[in-house]
Each structure stands twice: as C-alpha cells, then as structure tokens.
Design a protein around this motif. Structure first.
Motif, PDB file in Angstrom:
ATOM      1  N   HIS A  18      -6.507  -8.169  -3.747  1.00 37.99           N
ATOM      2  CA  HIS A  18      -6.809  -7.171  -4.780  1.00 37.99           C
ATOM      3  C   HIS A  18      -5.566  -6.661  -5.471  1.00 37.99           C
ATOM      4  O   HIS A  18      -5.644  -6.003  -6.495  1.00 37.99           O
ATOM      5  CB  HIS A  18      -7.613  -6.011  -4.184  1.00 37.99           C
ATOM      6  N   ALA A  36       0.843  -1.202   0.000  1.00 42.61           N
ATOM      7  CA  ALA A  36       0.000   0.000   0.000  1.00 42.61           C
ATOM      8  C   ALA A  36       0.870   1.241   0.000  1.00 42.61           C
ATOM      9  O   ALA A  36       0.570   2.227  -0.675  1.00 42.61           O
ATOM     10  CB  ALA A  36      -0.916  -0.003   1.221  1.00 42.61           C
ATOM     11  N   VAL A  53      -8.918   2.166   7.862  1.00 45.68           N
ATOM     12  CA  VAL A  53      -8.773   2.705   6.505  1.00 45.68           C
ATOM     13  C   VAL A  53      -8.217   1.641   5.570  1.00 45.68           C
ATOM     14  O   VAL A  53      -8.723   1.420   4.479  1.00 45.68           O
ATOM     15  CB  VAL A  53      -7.844   3.937   6.508  1.00 45.68           C
ATOM     16  N   LEU A  54      -7.176   0.971   6.032  1.00 38.70           N
ATOM     17  CA  LEU A  54      -6.527  -0.036   5.200  1.00 38.70           C
ATOM     18  C   LEU A  54      -7.242  -1.357   5.373  1.00 38.70           C
ATOM     19  O   LEU A  54      -7.203  -1.967   6.415  1.00 38.70           O
ATOM     20  CB  LEU A  54      -5.078  -0.195   5.633  1.00 38.70           C
ATOM     21  N   TYR A  55      -7.938  -1.782   4.398  1.00 38.29           N
ATOM     22  CA  TYR A  55      -8.526  -3.102   4.503  1.00 38.29           C
ATOM     23  C   TYR A  55      -8.651  -3.656   3.098  1.00 38.29           C
ATOM     24  O   TYR A  55      -8.950  -2.943   2.149  1.00 38.29           O
ATOM     25  CB  TYR A  55      -9.882  -3.067   5.197  1.00 38.29           C
ATOM     26  N   GLN A  67     -14.836  -3.981   7.033  1.00 37.50           N
ATOM     27  CA  GLN A  67     -14.142  -2.799   7.485  1.00 37.50           C
ATOM     28  C   GLN A  67     -14.291  -2.625   8.995  1.00 37.50           C
ATOM     29  O   GLN A  67     -15.366  -2.733   9.552  1.00 37.50           O
ATOM     30  CB  GLN A  67     -14.719  -1.579   6.792  1.00 37.50           C
TER      31      GLN A  67
END
Lengths: 735, 411
Positions: free
Chosen positions: A90, A61, A308-310, A316
């Motif tokens: 993803h 990320a 936020v990061l998922y 979430q």
C-alpha cells in the motif's frame, strides 16, 4: 494529528522559510554488512519479516507518522525485490503528503557511497532524516526537529542531530541484549553537543583515552556508556557534501561521526537528542532480531504492533491473553498448547499435541503432530512434519523439515532448505541452498562486500531451478552436507561454516539465548575487572559520571596503560634507527629522526635518553662478538662513537639518572653480560662526560633505601663511588 | 477516495483518538462519501447504503477499539434508511413493505411525543431503583426533554419539508441529516452540561477519575450556575490525565483535590457523587471506560455513592460487550508504566534463557457492568442502565448492527 499540526504551525511561523520545504528522509534499504548471511543472499534484509511484517514497513510507518513527506528509498542489493515490494504494497499507492522515490545504485558498497550517490541526484533540499530500513521506532520527531532547526539558525555549522536512548542499567546489557558493541559518548551537558564517540568501546578495559583539548575546551562533559545509538539522525544537507568531500568515509558512525569529531578545521558540530519514553531499536544481527521481535510482541513499539500495524492484504492479527497474537483463520488442533508471547499468522495449521511458545509463526505454515517449537522464528509457507523439535532457530520461507528433525539452538535455515528424517542440525549452523562464497575477503572489505556479491548472487538464484539444485548437491556433497542427507531421504542445503571469527563468537550474535557458562564467563570477567579497577583508581567511569575538566588526573591515569606498551615500541624504533645510524647516516639526521619518534610516541626526554643509551649498549654487544674480553672495549668504542648523540639526548641530571637506571635494568634482564663490568662502564660514562657525578651520586642515594638485591650494582661500583666523593674535593682544591 | 485512505491510516496509526474526534471526523467523512456517490436512477438508497457500508467496514477495521466510529457509521446508515423511506414512500411502496413496517416503528420512536413517552417510561422504570429515584425526581421536569423534543422537532420539520419537495434528491436530505448529526456531536457537551445543576448540589463533593471533556464541561456548567462544590480528582494512572483535569478545574476556580487511584476507596466515603466519562456505552448498559473505572464503581457501590456516567449520544453503541466484533480493550506500550532504560536488563532475553520473564500489561479500558451504574446522563437526559437498549433502538436500525456481514452478503 496533534503532532503534525504542531510541526506545521511551527514551520509556518518561521519567517525564514518562505517556501516551506517538505520534510525529507533518506532510507537506506541496505545495511552493507554480512550479518544476516546466508538469508540476505536471497532476500534483502529490509524485507525480512519481523513478527510477520517486513522490517521496512515499520520504518516507513514511522516515517509516515512523524510527518515525513518525501522518502528517498536507496536500494542496492536486491533492488528489484525492494522495488517490487514497495510497488505492490500500500506504500506504492499515492498517499496525500507521503511519497516514496526509489533510488537504485548497484555500485555502492557502503552508506558513504550511498549518500554520495544521493548527493549526485540533487534531490535533497533541506534538513532530512537519515535512517536505515531495519530501524523500529515510535518516537516523536517534532521536538528534536525544532531543536535542530533552532541550532542551525544560531550556528550554521550544526550538521547533524543524533538520537540516543538511555537503555542500559547493567554494564553488559548492550552485548547480551542486542549483541551490539558498547558505545561510549562524551556529551556536553548544556548544549548536548556530541564531543566524543567510540562505538567499539571495551568496557572491560576500564580506561578511556580522551583528547586533552576535549577537557580543556569544555567546562564540563558527560561520559556516558549507558546510551544506545538509535541510528536515526536529522541531517543538514551539508552532510552529503561532507561525504562527497571525504570520499573515504564509508561507515556512518565509524568514519563520518568520528571524522567530524576529530576534525577541528571544519568545525562541524553534531548534537544529540535523548529520547525517554519512546522505543527505538535497530535490527543489527540475529540477536537483536530476537530481542526486538520480543519487544514488539510485548508492545514496546506501540502502535507498531502486530494487531495494529498490518498491510492491506494481510489478515489482521488479534491479541489474546498472555501476549498471544493470532490471525483469525488459524487452524489449531484442540490439543495444541500455545504458550505466552507467540504470534501465529493466518492460514497456519498446527496439528495435535504440538506446543508453541515464545515464537513467531508466519502465514500458511503447516505444522504436524507432536512438534515442539520454542523461541523460533518461522516464516511463511514452512512445512514441519510430525515430531520435529525446534528451539531458538530462524526458519525461512519454504523450508521443509521431515519427520523427527531436530533443530538445536541458534540454527538458521535459509529459504527452501530441506532437512531429512530424524536429522539433528547442530547448534549455530547456518544452512542455505546457496553454497558459501569460498573467497573470504579481509575483515574490513567484508563489511562492504555484501552489496557486490548480493547483486551478483541474485540472478544466479533465478537461473537455477530447484531440480538443478538437488542434482548439484548430490554430486557436490562435502562431509557436512551428508549430515543432512543421512537416512537416505532428501535433504537439501549447504551448511555454512561460520565465516566470521569462528565458532567462539557464534553464540554472541545468535538468536539462541547465551549459554549459561558463557554468561558466567562474561560476568566473571566483568566483575574481576571491576574489583581490580576499583582498587586501583577511584575514578572509573560511572555510567553518566560528570567529568569536570579540573580533575584531569583521570585522563593521565587512564593513559598509563597504553603508554607502557608504547615505550617498548618506541625503544625498538630507536634501536632500529640507531642501527641504521651505524651504517653511516649523518648524526644530525639520526638526532632528527629520534626526536620525531619521541614526539610521535609522546614519550618523555628521559625515556628517550634511556632508549638511545640502550641502543648504544646493544650495538656494543653486537660489536664484541659476544666474547667477554672484548666487551668492555667494544662498549668503550661504542660510547666514544655515539658520544655526540648521547650528549645531545642526555642534557640534565634526570635524564642521566634514567640512563643509569636503564643500564642497571639491562644488566639484570636483557644483557646480563654487562653485569660484571657495570662499574667500569659507569666509570667510562663519567670519563666521557656523558654522565655527571651529580647524577651518579643521586642514583646512589636513590638506591640507598632499595632492597639488597637491587643494590648489587651499587655495591659493585662502591670503589668508584668512593673515588667520586673524594674527587670533588680535589677539584675544589684545584680551584 | 484519498480522504478515506488518509483517515483510515490516521485511525490505524492511532493518530486520531478519543470518541468525540473520531465520531466527528467519521461523520464528516461519510458526508463526503455520500456526496461523492454516483446516484443510479433506481434504488438510490441501496447505492448509498452500499457505499457507506463499504467505507464504514474499513473504518471500523482500522481501529476497532474506537467504537464511536462504528456508531456513527450505523447512525448514518440509519439516516439513509429513514430518509429513503420518507422520500421514496411514493415510488417504491410495493418493494419496501417489510422495511417500511420496520421503519414505521423507527419513525414512531423518532417522533417527539413518543420519545418523551419513552423517557417517562424510563423514568418509571428507574423508580424501581431507590438510589436513582431522588436524582430522577429532581430531574422530573427534565430540562433535556424540551431541548431534545425541539431538536427532534427540527429534524421532523426537515424531513417534512423534504417530503413536501418530493423532487429533491435523497442525497441532499441525507447530507442535511448528517449535518444535523455533526451538529449534535458538537453540541453534546452543552446539552449534557445544561443538566449539571440538576445533579450537583451546594457543598457536595464530587469524585472523578482521569480526564473527560464531558465531565469537565459538566463541572464548569455547575460552577457557572454558582454552585459551590468540591472535586476530588483521581489521577488516572498510568497516563495521569487527572493532573491535567485538576489544572483546568483550578483555573476555573473550582476547589480541587488530587488523589491517587489507590486512595479512591479511602476517600469514597466522603464523596456525594461520582461523575465520570466513558469511552462507550454498550447496549446492555455496561460501560467501557478508562482503566480503573471498575474499581471506582465497585468502591462507589460499597459506600452507596451514586455512580453517574456522562456521555454524548455518539458513544451509545448498539453492540453488546460479548459480541465478537467488539474489541473491548487495547494494550498500549509498557513505556507508560516503566522506564525502558531502567528495565532493559529485565528484557535481556539472551541472558535469561530466551523466555521473557517480565510481562507488562497496560490496558486502556475497563468494563463496568450495568448494575454498577446509577445513572447515565446523555444529551437527551438521564437514563437508567436498563433503559439503554431502548435508547439505542431510537438511533440505530437492527439491520446495521453487524456491518461486515451485511456487506459481504450484499456483495
């Protein structure tokens, strides 16, 4: 957005870059060490969850957010698992301007091997970012990248920009916070060039040895111990070639960086870039795993925080008061007490009267009633039955704790371990379904052994079915094994004995907080050293003290400590050489050998003379067969025999005095036999013209102020001295 | 659609922030979604609605704190319903009875004259509040009203032309309406700042907090009309955007005083009016605004200083702050507040028994309750807090308020 734009326009402004090379990154998905054993036997470190998200997601990320377009993911141990994970996540789907290419090698044993392998692939076209898959960061790259490019334009020898972060107001914070070694760097304050790097800096020694040329060549330099190495570098393609040329470079820092800094011939330069407000840290051991998890929960790594990061398929998390992160479908009994700074993954069920604090709980866990969990990292699908007590432990996927089990601080339970009813797992134990590899390599090899065994081990997991394992265990309990099985109920797993430096060091790298007494010891040691050093010398190294080259005194003072040890070593070497000389080696050769020894140990001529003389005297002792009557004669013989050698090394008055002092010292300590015949030997030395009268007289005057005890030998030689004082007059009269 | 995932990622990684940017890009993205949607022969509107809703849901989830994204998604849904009604009146009369009546309602509000009537009603309602009376009276001729009615007239004209060309596909009219929406987002600064002279008078002292582009344009506009006034800028810790605003204002020749946030209460007695920007305006008239705003609003109320919020209509959110879907706040990194290097020993969990002793809270937003806001100035003119729900009814249809639930039920 703004960042990205900035980067792009800057690049397009550059006329030299006609064909813009995309920003590339090499991500090492293997850390080539054993610090996360036994967990890493079954799953690669980069896939271990950090606050319920695999570490590699944080790294990817970040890379994606700083505008990296091509990532080369180097996998080694458990390459299949890494590839599978990337493929299913993803990241596997194609993003505009962000592609991941996996490179697999089963033979790489170190970061050096990995880079050599990548060099062979011929994929790196320009500057690239080198990062390991366990690094968490939220810093911006634009500025540093531009600075790196500018430097490259000015000086093509610039090969690397290293990121560093100021992070240490206290002397021991690195060790207590992240379990890292102390680092000391010397940095040019103007150009930010890295001049010296020591990653195993022992601050308790309070001394540092620098190359003199470092001070001579640089007008000023900063010696800093308050910097943390971010383990993120911007590298030029030359880095790969350097690795190829130096096939013995394994470790990025210990070999590569130090190698380049010591190598004057190639003249490659490394620069540093200090980041201020952003967060960067590397999960190096269990302690830093704990610390970084907490930093993430406290949002230092924003926007790489749990809410936020998922990844797409995970529910979430939402942040509630007091830093509690909860997925939407968590089932909590009303009487559950959730303390501050806790994350609970989706699908987890917690029963009545349980309490959770400072912990991370993964997905689909089932936690029973009256369970207390404090400071633990519980991964996915863990079952904890009623009444268990857990504190400061890591519990991996699929672990089953039966009723009343207790985990003491620092326990690591690897995948699918079972702990029986009312069993207490002792502090700092590591339990795994896989037996501990019995063969332990030497320390140095251990560092790089992980990959090998990892590859070998992984298929073996697949081949053993759970039932098999249980059978295995029943037959092959050792005493420790039975601890788990007490009470007759099923418990599965091997307790690993601590493979590293023994139990003493366990607390240092554990998830558990440092025991109070250890901490006290730690600080006490630190402060003792502090005081003594401040008495001795004013020039202790401050955290970011500027050392101007004029004040070379520090350098010499500092080297004193090591130097003492060296002299005795040198003396021993000389002695051995001398013994060989007695065996019939030509005198010139002995001279040459001793001379080269003197150079390599960097001792003064006087000390060398002393050492040679000592060897002579010792040989006399051996020759005399330890009978006192023979001693004088043997000594005279020995002096006679090695007169040439002695006169070669003893050339001026200072050296002569040194010899006398040495002899005196020997008489008092090592070779007391000589004490009665001191003055006779002295006389002999004078007769054989090894020592001049000037030296003897000077020795006497030097001793004039000494203690009575020191004057023993002066008194003994009083007659000789008197005679000497008269003798010159005779000489004068003769002339 | 690669655009969608790209945008979602940007939202997730907080690389697009701020209502204006997110609103505009959301509108553009939805336009491309609409244009790429394959249209079935029947029930075209439903297909469009589904497509937009599916994307919208992801967008909202990507960064729930950016309420403007949700607003725009709902606006687009509303546009589709409206256009569908105007174009499908002929073909699907029977099927759409219930929706049509609903929509007629909407159309009523949308009509120019009715809207201005609503504004009059709002004005009448706001006369109940003595403090805003003056400002509203001066607002009386309402320069916004003509501009708004003209824009409304535009869209009216457009939809009429659509109606006349029945053969034209629904898609095109929707796309055109979205284009208008984008235009509206772009023009919101102008529309708002046109009203500046009505509010800022000679020799007044204006206080603002942090940096809002809307406020900046508003002040610029007043300056351009040769109003001479002074501005107090509270710096807006911890991001200190106020410093940037002060710089910009000084470049335009405005007399500017920078004060700390903590000096607000001391300075407020010298201030004639507080003008601030907002992150979002909720349906109850409450405001989500940068942190520190509630303190400022309370100080203003204590000293009876008008508290004016300027915001483009894309910041109007049809949700109430107590809705579970609304994420009111986001906690950012503590590094804004404290230096990691200095404080890393305070986070030394190994040495402190494993429990963090130092907590740092860095919220982004404050909630200002509606009773503290004297006046809202949007691109359609000045409004009272109590009137917000009415304004919102003009822009959104009630069916779209909860996007997620709707889409799951339709799937």
């Amino acid at each position: 957005m703004a960042q990205k734009k900035g980067g792009k326009t800057a690049a397009s402004d550059d006329p030299e870059e006609l064909a813009r090379t995309p920003l590339q990154a090499v991500l090492l998905a293997d850390t080539f060490n054993l610090k996360f054993r036994p967990i890493t036997l079954e799953r690669p470190k980069v896939l271990l969850p950090l606050v319920n998200t695999p570490m590699i997601d944080y790294t990817l990320a970040w890379l994606e957010s700083v505008g990296v377009e091509e990532v080369f993911l180097f996998c080694c141990a458990h390459a299949e698992q890494v590839k599978e994970y990337i493929g299913n996540s993803h990241w596997g789907q194609s993003h505009a301007g962000f592609s991941i290419t996996t490179i697999e090698s089963n033979f790489s044993m170190s970061a050096g091997d990995a880079l050599r392998f990548i060099e062979g692939k011929n994929v790196i076209r320009g500057d690239f970012i080198l990062i390991t898959g366990d690094t968490i960061s939220n810093m911006s790259l634009t500025e540093a990248l531009q600075a790196h490019k500018d430097r490259r334009k000015k000086d093509p020898d610039t090969v690397m920009t290293m990121f560093v972060k100021r992070s240490k107001p206290m002397p021991l914070t690195h060790q207590t916070r992240l379990g890292n070694d102390e680092i000391m760097m010397a940095i040019d304050p103007e150009t930010k060039q890295l001049l010296y790097y020591e990653d195993r800096f022992d601050s308790s020694k309070r001394a540092v040895t620098l190359d003199k040329s470092l001070l001579a060549d640089n007008a000023s330099l900063y010696l800093r111990t308050d910097l943390e190495d971010c383990c993120i570098d911007i590298c030029s393609p030359e880095v790969l070639t350097i690795f190829l040329d130096n096939f013995d470079y394994q470790h990025l820092r210990r070999h590569f960086v130090k190698g380049l800094l010591h190598d004057d011939i190639m003249g490659k330069k490394i620069y540093t870039h200090e980041i201020d407000s952003s967060y960067t840290a590397r999960v190096d051991n269990y302690r830093s795993y704990d610390t970084i998890s907490k930093d993430i929960i406290q949002r230092w790594s924003f926007p790489l925080v749990p809410d936020v990061l998922y990844a797409g398929n995970r529910a979430q998390m939402r942040l509630q008061r007091e830093g509690i992160y909860k997925a939407p479908d968590v089932t909590l009994s009303p009487s559950v007490r959730i303390g501050a700074f806790t994350a609970i993954g989706s699908g987890t069920i917690i029963g009545e009267n349980s309490s959770v604090s400072n912990s991370v709980i993964g997905e689909l866990c089932t936690i029973g009633r009256n369970v207390s969990i404090d400071g633990c990292y519980i991964w996915d699908s863990v079952t904890i039955e009623d009444g268990c007590r857990l504190s400061h432990s890591i519990v991996c996927d699929g672990v089953h704790l039966h009723t009343g089990a207790t985990l003491e601080p620092g326990v690591i339970l690897s995948f699918k371990v079972e702990v029986g009813q009312n069993i207490t797992v002792p502090a700092y134990s590591k339990v795994s379904l896989l037996p501990q590899p019995s063969k332990q390599d030497s320390d140095e090899e251990l560092e790089y052994a992980d990959t090998n065994s990892g590859v070998i081990d992984s298929p073996s997991i697949a081949s053993i079915s759970p039932a098999n394992i249980e059978h295995d265990h029943v037959s092959s309990f050792d005493t420790e094994q039975s601890v788990l099985l007490e009470g007759g109920l099923s418990g599965v797993g091997y307790i690993w004995t601590s493979c590293e430096t023994g139990n003493e060091e366990e607390w240092r790298y554990s998830v558990a907080p440092i025991p109070v007494e250890k901490l006290k010891e730690f600080y006490a040691k630190m402060f003792d050293e502090d005081e003594s050093s401040s008495d001795g010398e004013q020039t202790g190294i401050t955290h970011s003290g500027e050392l101007i080259s004029e004040s070379k005194s520090t350098d010499f003072d500092d080297s004193d400590g090591e130097y003492k040890g060296d002299v005795s070593k040198f003396e021993k070497e000389v002695e051995e050489t001398f013994e060989r000389a007695l065996g019939g080696v030509a005198e010139e050769n002995v001279q040459l050998e001793i001379n080269s020894l003197r150079m390599s140990f960097n001792v003064t001529h006087a000390e060398c003379a002393g050492a040679v003389f000592q060897s002579v005297i010792k040989s006399a002792i051996i020759a005399s067969n330890s009978s006192k009557s023979n001693l004088l004669k043997a000594t005279i013989d020995a002096i006679e025999r090695s007169k040439g050698l002695l006169s070669y090394f003893i050339t001026n008055v200072d050296e002569e005095i040194e010899v006398i002092l040495k002899f005196e010292e020997m008489c008092m300590e090592i070779t007391r036999e000589f004490a009665p015949i001191f003055s006779s030997v002295l006389h002999q030395l004078y007769d054989k013209e090894v020592i001049t009268e000037d030296a003897i007289l000077k020795w006497e005057s030097e001793k004039a102020d000494a203690d009575e005890s020191d004057k023993v030998f002066v008194k003994q030689s009083e007659a000789f001295l008197k005679w000497l004082k008269e003798a010159p007059e005779e000489d004068d009269e003769d002339e | 659609m690669p655009d969608v995932s790209d945008f979602i990622l940007k939202l997730q990684r907080r690389r697009i922030e701020g209502s204006h940017a997110t609103a505009r890009q959301t509108a553009e993205l939805l336009r491309s979604v609409v244009s790429q949607t394959r249209m079935p022969y029947t029930n075209q509107a439903a297909a469009l609605l589904d497509a937009v809703r599916a994307v919208g849901e992801q967008l909202i989830a990507a960064n729930p704190v950016e309420l403007a994204v949700g607003n725009i998604v709902r606006r687009v849904l509303h546009i589709i319903r409206e256009e569908d009604l105007s174009s499908s009146a002929v073909s699907f009369e029977g099927l759409m009875i219930s929706e049509k009546s609903d929509d007629e309602d909407d159309a009523d509000h949308k009509g120019g004259p009715v809207l201005s009537a609503a504004a009059v009603a709002a004005a009448a309602r706001s006369t109940l509040r003595p403090r805003s009376l003056q400002t509203l009276l001066e607002d009386g001729p309402l320069p916004a009203a003509p501009s708004k009615s003209s824009s409304a007239g535009d869209s009216e004209g457009k939809s009429k032309s659509d109606k006349s060309a029945v053969g034209k596909r629904l898609k095109h009219s929707v796309i055109e309406a979205i284009n208008l929406l984008i235009e509206e987002i772009d023009d919101c600064y102008e529309d708002i700042s046109e009203q500046a002279v009505e509010h800022i008078h000679q020799n007044e002292v204006i206080l603002t907090l942090g940096r809002s582009k809307t406020v900046k344009e508003f002040l610029y506009a007043a300056k351009q009309k040769n109003r001479s006034f002074r501005v107090f800028v509270a710096e807006g810790a911890p991001r200190y955007q106020g410093h940037v605003l002060a710089k910009e204002l000084i470049q335009k020749g405005l007399e500017t005083t920078v004060i700390t946030d903590s000096a607000i209460f001391a300075m407020i007695s010298r201030v004639n009016m507080v003008i601030v920007g907002a992150h979002a305006i909720m349906a109850n008239g409450g405001v989500i605004a940068p942190v520190g705003m509630n303190m400022l609003a309370l100080a203003a109320q204590r000293h009876a200083v008008p508290f004016v919020v300027v915001a483009g209509s894309h910041k109007l959110c049809p949700l109430y702050p107590h809705n579970p879907e609304v994420l009111l706040n986001e906690l950012k990194s503590p590094s804004d507040l404290i230096d990691f290097g200095e404080f890393s020993d305070c986070m030394d969990f190994g040495a402190h028994g494993g429990a963090p002793l130092m907590h740092v809270v860095n919220p982004t937003f404050d909630y200002v309750p509606p009773n503290l806001v004297s006046l809202f100035i949007t691109d359609t003119g000045g409004h009272n807090a109590a009137h917000m729900y009415k304004l919102i009814a003009d822009y959104y249809s009630a069916d779209d308020l909860v996007i997620k639930r709707k889409s799951t039920s339709s799937n």
